[in-house]
Design a protein around this motif. Structure first.
Motif, PDB file in Angstrom:
ATOM      1  N   TYR A  85       0.841  -1.195   0.000  1.00  0.00           N
ATOM      2  CA  TYR A  85       0.000   0.000   0.000  1.00  0.00           C
ATOM      3  C   TYR A  85       0.882   1.252   0.000  1.00  0.00           C
ATOM      4  O   TYR A  85       1.909   1.288   0.685  1.00  0.00           O
ATOM      5  N   PRO A  86       0.512   2.271  -0.747  1.00  0.00           N
ATOM      6  CA  PRO A  86       1.337   3.480  -0.786  1.00  0.00           C
ATOM      7  C   PRO A  86       1.371   4.194   0.557  1.00  0.00           C
ATOM      8  O   PRO A  86       0.344   4.323   1.230  1.00  0.00           O
ATOM      9  N   SER A  87       2.547   4.651   0.940  1.00  0.00           N
ATOM     10  CA  SER A  87       2.692   5.418   2.171  1.00  0.00           C
ATOM     11  C   SER A  87       2.294   6.869   1.974  1.00  0.00           C
ATOM     12  O   SER A  87       1.840   7.539   2.906  1.00  0.00           O
ATOM     13  N   VAL A  88       2.485   7.361   0.757  1.00  0.00           N
ATOM     14  CA  VAL A  88       2.165   8.754   0.424  1.00  0.00           C
ATOM     15  C   VAL A  88       1.474   8.778  -0.938  1.00  0.00           C
ATOM     16  O   VAL A  88       1.880   8.057  -1.856  1.00  0.00           O
ATOM     17  N   ILE A  89       0.425   9.572  -1.055  1.00  0.00           N
ATOM     18  CA  ILE A  89      -0.236   9.801  -2.346  1.00  0.00           C
ATOM     19  C   ILE A  89      -0.301  11.306  -2.554  1.00  0.00           C
ATOM     20  O   ILE A  89      -0.882  12.027  -1.744  1.00  0.00           O
ATOM     21  N   GLU A  90       0.318  11.772  -3.624  1.00  0.00           N
ATOM     22  CA  GLU A  90       0.327  13.196  -3.932  1.00  0.00           C
ATOM     23  C   GLU A  90      -0.479  13.464  -5.199  1.00  0.00           C
ATOM     24  O   GLU A  90      -0.287  12.793  -6.211  1.00  0.00           O
ATOM     25  N   PRO A  91      -1.375  14.453  -5.166  1.00  0.00           N
ATOM     26  CA  PRO A  91      -2.127  14.799  -6.378  1.00  0.00           C
ATOM     27  C   PRO A  91      -1.358  15.766  -7.259  1.00  0.00           C
ATOM     28  O   PRO A  91      -0.578  16.593  -6.786  1.00  0.00           O
ATOM     29  N   CYS A  92      -1.567  15.632  -8.552  1.00  0.00           N
ATOM     30  CA  CYS A  92      -1.029  16.565  -9.531  1.00  0.00           C
ATOM     31  C   CYS A  92      -2.088  16.703 -10.617  1.00  0.00           C
ATOM     32  O   CYS A  92      -3.055  15.933 -10.642  1.00  0.00           O
TER      33      CYS A  92
END
Length: 388
Positions: A305-312
């Protein structure tokens, strides 16, 4: 106050145009609607890839000049922005995408290795791509956030004026362009460059330009290594599908978050209003599900599972083509948009061309591949337009 040129949008493209115009002695105003720096557009983040080869050889031929322009910025700013790093193209078979890029790499004199799957697995046992075709070569990465700030700093050093929190509400075209902002300011200039990123349609439609643009929310995921350092030396890898689709997955060790691996997926994004980008957060994010499946299958040394999700945000035409050109009725209005996925690396050259267009000069680069004329749908467009 009157300027030689006003630039709307202080992302990498607008900042590049501003920097080059100011260096050439023009009086320039650069505006951005948010407080700088910010992450609302498409130019933020720690890293962009200045990669090639491209599938289209005509784009490929511009890359050496693009690189030289980045090197020149480093020299003028006395700083380091670019870093050489290994890269790999990975496909399920020796399909057209693979063969075209390998051919172009060799034609361009790029040193590369055409590897068997077993050779790739032996070199990088933490990656699982059995039976795939691979070729490796070196590319440049650039410190993206630092590069944008560097362009803006050099712009100001050369006499430019940078105003943030200055949203453009209205543009009155003419021989002298008038720009109205949310702060009640009215700026005038001989020319204007519009590099509004995801806000392109909102800014261009009142000027009679209707382009087939869509704005997408892109989820950039970062996965933690199960064993610290396991993926620290893997190449920046671009993985393609066998149906010929380009750049489906991209992964590489993160510079933003040490110990995490950055993974991008190039399709199935959510279309959004750029002013309401984060309203879709509560929805099922299909691209995140697909990224997790990819990680489980090919990068088993990462947590699932991703530890960080950043939107762009990406702004694209249906074929993801760049759009650069002059307004058909007002040649002192230069427009650059639909740059997502390619725009950062091309910002120096495209920025220079936009500055030339807005100040009435002949573009120093052939823009026929990216000309806005292909897409203009305004009923007021003249039937015959000058070829750029």
């Amino acid at each position: 106050m009157e300027y030689d040129c006003i630039i709307v949008g202080a992302g990498v493209l607008g900042s590049s145009s501003a920097y080059q115009l100011a260096k050439d002695g023009y009086k320039v105003l650069l505006l951005d609607q948010y407080s700088l720096p910010h992450s609302r557009g498409s130019s933020h983040g720690a890293v962009r890839i200045l990669r090639y080869p491209y599938s289209d050889y005509r784009h490929q031929t511009t890359m050496p000049e693009q690189h030289q322009m980045w090197y020149q910025l480093e020299k003028e700013a006395s700083t380091v922005l670019t870093h050489k790093t290994p890269s790999a193209i990975v496909t399920p078979s020796r399909n057209k995408v693979f063969l075209d890029k390998l051919k172009i790499a060799r034609k361009s004199g790029i040193a590369c290795e055409d590897l068997e799957a077993s050779q790739f697995e032996e070199r990088y046992p933490m990656l699982e791509f059995p039976g795939c075709s691979v070729f490796t070569y070196s590319i440049l990465i650039i410190d993206a956030h630092k590069a944008v700030q560097c362009l803006q700093n050099e712009f100001v050093k050369n006499g430019g004026t940078l105003l943030d929190d200055e949203k453009v509400l209205k543009i009155e075209p003419g021989p002298i362009v008038t720009v109205h902002t949310n702060r009640g300011h009215r700026f005038r200039s001989k020319g204007i460059i519009l590099t509004p990123g995801p806000w392109a349609s909102k800014l261009l439609q009142p000027l009679g330009i209707d382009l087939p643009l869509k704005v997408w929310r892109v989820n950039v995921c970062y996965f933690k290594e199960k064993e610290p350092g396991l993926y620290s030396n893997v190449p920046i890898s671009l993985c393609h599908a066998d149906d010929g689709c380009d750049d489906i997955f991209l992964f590489f060790p993160s510079r933003e978050f040490p110990g995490l691996v950055k993974v991008n997926f190039h399709y199935l994004w959510d279309e959004v209003d750029p002013d309401e980008r984060d309203k879709s957060v509560g929805k099922v994010q299909q691209d995140i599900i697909i990224i997790k499946e990819f990680v489980k299958k090919h990068l088993p040394g990462l947590e699932p599972y991703p530890s960080v999700i950043e939107p762009c945000m990406y702004t694209c035409t249906p074929k993801e083509e760049l759009i650069v050109g002059r307004h058909p009725l007002h040649p002192n209005i230069a427009i650059g948009c639909s740059m997502s996925g390619k725009g950062f690396k091309m910002a120096p050259l495209v920025g220079r061309v936009l500055g030339e267009m807005a100040t009435g000069r002949q573009p120093s680069f052939d823009t026929s591949l990216i000309d806005i004329e292909r897409y203009i749908q305004s009923k007021n467009t003249p039937s015959k337009q000058a070829k750029l």
